[in-house]
Design a protein around this motif. Structure first.
Motif, mmCIF file in Angstrom:
data_model
loop_
_atom_site.group_PDB
_atom_site.id
_atom_site.type_symbol
_atom_site.label_atom_id
_atom_site.label_comp_id
_atom_site.label_asym_id
_atom_site.label_seq_id
_atom_site.Cartn_x
_atom_site.Cartn_y
_atom_site.Cartn_z
ATOM 1 N N ALA A 1 26.473 -4.067 21.707
ATOM 2 C CA ALA A 1 27.105 -3.899 22.941
ATOM 3 C C ALA A 1 26.327 -4.272 24.257
ATOM 4 O O ALA A 1 25.088 -4.415 24.033
ATOM 5 N N ASP A 2 26.977 -4.421 25.326
ATOM 6 C CA ASP A 2 25.828 -4.479 26.589
ATOM 7 C C ASP A 2 25.500 -3.369 27.154
ATOM 8 O O ASP A 2 24.449 -3.511 28.101
ATOM 9 N N ALA A 3 25.912 -2.290 26.836
ATOM 10 C CA ALA A 3 25.451 -1.023 27.514
ATOM 11 C C ALA A 3 25.846 0.176 26.374
ATOM 12 O O ALA A 3 27.053 -0.130 25.628
ATOM 13 N N VAL A 4 25.314 1.285 26.286
ATOM 14 C CA VAL A 4 25.615 2.537 25.548
ATOM 15 C C VAL A 4 25.915 3.640 26.540
ATOM 16 O O VAL A 4 25.077 3.784 27.274
ATOM 17 N N LEU A 5 26.981 4.336 26.274
ATOM 18 C CA LEU A 5 27.524 5.306 27.056
ATOM 19 C C LEU A 5 27.203 6.714 25.942
ATOM 20 O O LEU A 5 28.025 6.582 24.966
ATOM 21 N N PHE A 6 26.426 7.603 26.107
ATOM 22 C CA PHE A 6 26.064 8.443 25.228
ATOM 23 C C PHE A 6 26.387 9.777 25.689
ATOM 24 O O PHE A 6 26.017 10.013 26.957
ATOM 25 N N GLY A 7 26.794 10.652 24.889
ATOM 26 C CA GLY A 7 27.083 12.103 25.355
ATOM 27 C C GLY A 7 25.880 12.993 25.123
ATOM 28 O O GLY A 7 25.016 12.933 26.016
ATOM 29 N N ALA A 8 25.911 13.689 24.056
ATOM 30 C CA ALA A 8 24.636 14.521 23.469
ATOM 31 C C ALA A 8 24.812 14.736 22.330
ATOM 32 O O ALA A 8 25.634 14.537 21.537
ATOM 33 N N VAL A 9 23.549 15.168 21.713
ATOM 34 C CA VAL A 9 23.394 15.497 20.249
ATOM 35 C C VAL A 9 22.658 16.745 20.041
ATOM 36 O O VAL A 9 22.111 17.238 20.806
ATOM 37 N N GLY A 10 23.301 17.469 18.926
ATOM 38 C CA GLY A 10 22.307 18.479 18.495
ATOM 39 C C GLY A 10 23.311 19.961 18.405
ATOM 40 O O GLY A 10 24.305 20.028 19.178
ATOM 41 N N ASP A 11 22.978 20.417 17.388
ATOM 42 C CA ASP A 11 23.752 21.872 17.306
ATOM 43 C C ASP A 11 22.922 22.646 16.431
ATOM 44 O O ASP A 11 22.106 22.233 15.280
ATOM 45 N N TRP A 12 22.757 23.964 16.435
ATOM 46 C CA TRP A 12 21.884 24.897 15.783
ATOM 47 C C TRP A 12 22.282 24.650 14.456
ATOM 48 O O TRP A 12 21.166 25.056 13.512
ATOM 49 N N LYS A 13 23.399 24.376 13.740
ATOM 50 C CA LYS A 13 23.661 24.438 12.712
ATOM 51 C C LYS A 13 23.031 23.394 11.809
ATOM 52 O O LYS A 13 22.895 23.364 10.301
ATOM 53 N N TYR A 14 22.367 22.374 12.417
ATOM 54 C CA TYR A 14 21.779 21.275 11.792
ATOM 55 C C TYR A 14 20.128 21.538 11.678
ATOM 56 O O TYR A 14 19.204 20.668 11.265
ATOM 57 N N ASP A 15 19.822 22.709 12.196
ATOM 58 C CA ASP A 15 18.325 22.905 12.662
ATOM 59 C C ASP A 15 17.625 23.097 11.020
ATOM 60 O O ASP A 15 16.495 22.788 11.118
ATOM 61 N N THR A 16 18.220 23.396 9.808
ATOM 62 C CA THR A 16 17.568 23.534 8.807
ATOM 63 C C THR A 16 17.676 22.055 8.023
ATOM 64 O O THR A 16 17.063 22.134 6.841
ATOM 65 N N LEU A 17 18.149 21.097 8.673
ATOM 66 C CA LEU A 17 17.976 19.862 7.914
ATOM 67 C C LEU A 17 16.626 19.300 7.926
ATOM 68 O O LEU A 17 15.925 19.426 8.492
ATOM 69 N N ASP A 18 16.360 18.404 6.813
ATOM 70 C CA ASP A 18 15.043 17.729 7.099
ATOM 71 C C ASP A 18 14.925 16.840 8.332
ATOM 72 O O ASP A 18 15.992 16.312 8.892
ATOM 73 N N ARG A 19 13.792 16.895 8.819
ATOM 74 C CA ARG A 19 13.666 16.324 10.193
ATOM 75 C C ARG A 19 14.329 14.942 10.152
ATOM 76 O O ARG A 19 14.964 14.669 11.216
ATOM 77 N N PRO A 20 14.036 13.810 9.301
ATOM 78 C CA PRO A 20 14.750 12.734 9.673
ATOM 79 C C PRO A 20 16.354 12.771 9.579
ATOM 80 O O PRO A 20 16.898 11.778 10.089
ATOM 81 N N LEU A 21 16.888 13.918 9.255
ATOM 82 C CA LEU A 21 18.147 13.957 9.190
ATOM 83 C C LEU A 21 18.926 14.721 10.623
ATOM 84 O O LEU A 21 20.034 14.895 10.513
ATOM 85 N N ARG A 22 18.118 15.124 11.273
ATOM 86 C CA ARG A 22 18.550 16.136 12.432
ATOM 87 C C ARG A 22 19.021 15.064 13.474
ATOM 88 O O ARG A 22 18.488 14.151 13.661
ATOM 89 N N PRO A 23 19.976 15.733 14.156
ATOM 90 C CA PRO A 23 20.694 14.841 15.307
ATOM 91 C C PRO A 23 19.687 14.269 16.365
ATOM 92 O O PRO A 23 20.027 13.231 16.832
ATOM 93 N N GLU A 24 18.576 14.879 16.687
ATOM 94 C CA GLU A 24 17.564 14.464 17.713
ATOM 95 C C GLU A 24 17.300 13.020 17.195
ATOM 96 O O GLU A 24 16.828 12.373 18.207
ATOM 97 N N GLN A 25 16.889 12.879 16.047
ATOM 98 C CA GLN A 25 16.765 11.435 15.470
ATOM 99 C C GLN A 25 17.579 10.390 15.969
ATOM 100 O O GLN A 25 16.906 9.578 16.016
ATOM 101 N N ALA A 26 18.817 10.526 16.262
ATOM 102 C CA ALA A 26 19.566 9.632 16.518
ATOM 103 C C ALA A 26 19.089 8.922 17.969
ATOM 104 O O ALA A 26 18.935 7.976 18.005
ATOM 105 N N ILE A 27 18.770 9.935 18.859
ATOM 106 C CA ILE A 27 18.360 9.642 20.160
ATOM 107 C C ILE A 27 16.937 8.738 20.231
ATOM 108 O O ILE A 27 16.865 7.687 20.716
ATOM 109 N N LEU A 28 16.168 9.207 19.254
ATOM 110 C CA LEU A 28 14.687 8.907 19.137
ATOM 111 C C LEU A 28 14.858 7.312 18.563
ATOM 112 O O LEU A 28 14.353 6.574 18.989
#
Ligand code: IPM
Ligand code: MG
Length: 357
Positions: free
Chosen positions: A60-87
């Protein structure tokens, strides 16, 4: 022109929906393609940044991004947590320059927790380096300490590092942004303690030679945090590393009283970028229709300006947002007595209407 639309989690989908409506109400139509990211990516494809989503963002020429994360994913392994998407997006798309403006709209002066005289008219720009520092430095992990007073015990560790070209390119972004504004740049470091940031300071000082029209000063990060709440209007442009920028930009955002108003851009060397509101996914209010869509709408305006070369359309959207604020409409996060409380969709409606007027 193709825009990758990544709504994400929490309030992400509802605020993105309004920004998309605003884009669709412009005369020129862009190709918009949506893909799941964060927790939504994990639910759909077992990964916060599914291959298809990354591929879409790359082409794409640009990315429009909302937000990621929810407490319910806090127990996942780090590489699977939502924040990893933005990183992962920052790293894969080489989005090294993060522009986080903190602007106080005159209509919202009362929304700040600071005295109006301290913040009224505030207009500062934080430029945060986004792909280096302790965020990405290797090695990192948990190990058995091989030396020090706690030798033999388990210890957590990360690595802070900055390469010279990394510092140079973000310094250039800082100086060039300052040239277009008040011609003052503050480089924030911790050179009194950290080798990495003494090096940072030396390189920024060297790059300054190419920008004699910009006044440069250096400030330690603790002092910068203090000055940001003491006399924030003294700043024009701040340039700093990934971690300090993460912290200072949240503080700066809050000076304005509403993080719900602040857009941000993350750019690569060719001004391709990812645009997202400065606030997060706010799972506590998700789905209630009360989230403020203006930061996302203003992020879409930044996208038009920086990546799509449509400054005029960006101006129009920004003017429409100002008009809507002047008319007294407020989502709950910026509501004050004497104004009109509206929800997410009504706020989007009002911006679309102001654009058509
Ligand atoms: C931000 C966020 C991210 C960061 C998190 C979600 C990884 O706090 O964009 O400021 O620390 O960069
Ligand atoms: Mg942050």
């Amino acid at each position: 022109m193709k825009i990758a639309v990544l709504p994400g989690d929490g309030i992400g989908p509802e605020i993105i929906e309004q920004a998309v409506r605003v884009l669709q109400s412009l005369d020129e139509q862009f190709e918009l393609e949506t893909a799941p990211v964060g927790g939504a990516g994990y639910e759909a494809h077992g990964h916060p940044l599914p291959d298809g989503t990354l591929k879409l963002a790359q082409e794409a020429d640009a990315v429009l991004f909302g937000a990621v994360g929810d407490w319910k994913y806090d127990t996942l392994d780090r590489p699977l947590r939502p924040e990893q998407a933005i990183l992962g997006l920052r790293k894969n798309l080489k989005l090294f320059a993060n522009l986080r403006p903190a602007i106080l709209y005159p209509e919202l002066a009362g929304a700040s927790t600071l005295k109006p005289e301290v913040v009224s008219g505030l207009d500062i720009l934080i430029i945060r380096e986004l792909t280096g520092d302790i965020y990405f430095g290797q090695p990192r992990g948990v190990r058995i300490a091989v030396d020090g007073p706690f030798k033999g015990e388990r210890e957590g560790f990360d690595t802070m590092r900055y390469a010279e070209p990394e510092i140079r390119r973000i310094a250039h972004v800082g100086f060039q942004a300052a040239q277009k504004r008040g011609k003052r740049l503050t480089s924030v470091d911790k050179a009194n303690v950290l080798e990495t940031f003494q090096f940072w300071k030396d390189i920024v000082t060297d790059v300054h030679k190419e920008y004699p029209d910009v006044a440069l000063d250096h400030m330690y990060v603790d002092n910068a945090a203090m000055q940001l709440v003491r006399a924030p209007k003294k700043f024009d442009v701040i340039v700093t590393g990934n971690m300090f920028g993460d912290i200072l930009s949240d503080a700066a955002a809050m000076l304005t009283g509403s993080i719900g108003m602040l857009p941000s851009a993350s750019l690569d060397a060719a001004n391709k970028g990812l645009y997202e509101p400065s606030h997060g996914s706010a799972p506590d209010i998700a789905g209630k229709g009360v989230a403020n869509p203006l930061a996302t709408i203003l992020s879409a305006a930044m996208m038009l300006r920086y990546s799509l070369d449509r400054a005029e359309q960006a101006d129009r959207i920004e003017a429409a947002v100002k008009k809507v604020l002047a008319s007294g409409l407020r989502t709950p996060d910026i509501y004050e007595e004497g104004t009109t409380r509206v929800g997410t969709r009504e706020m989007g409606d009002a911006v679309v209407k102001a654009l058509a007027a």
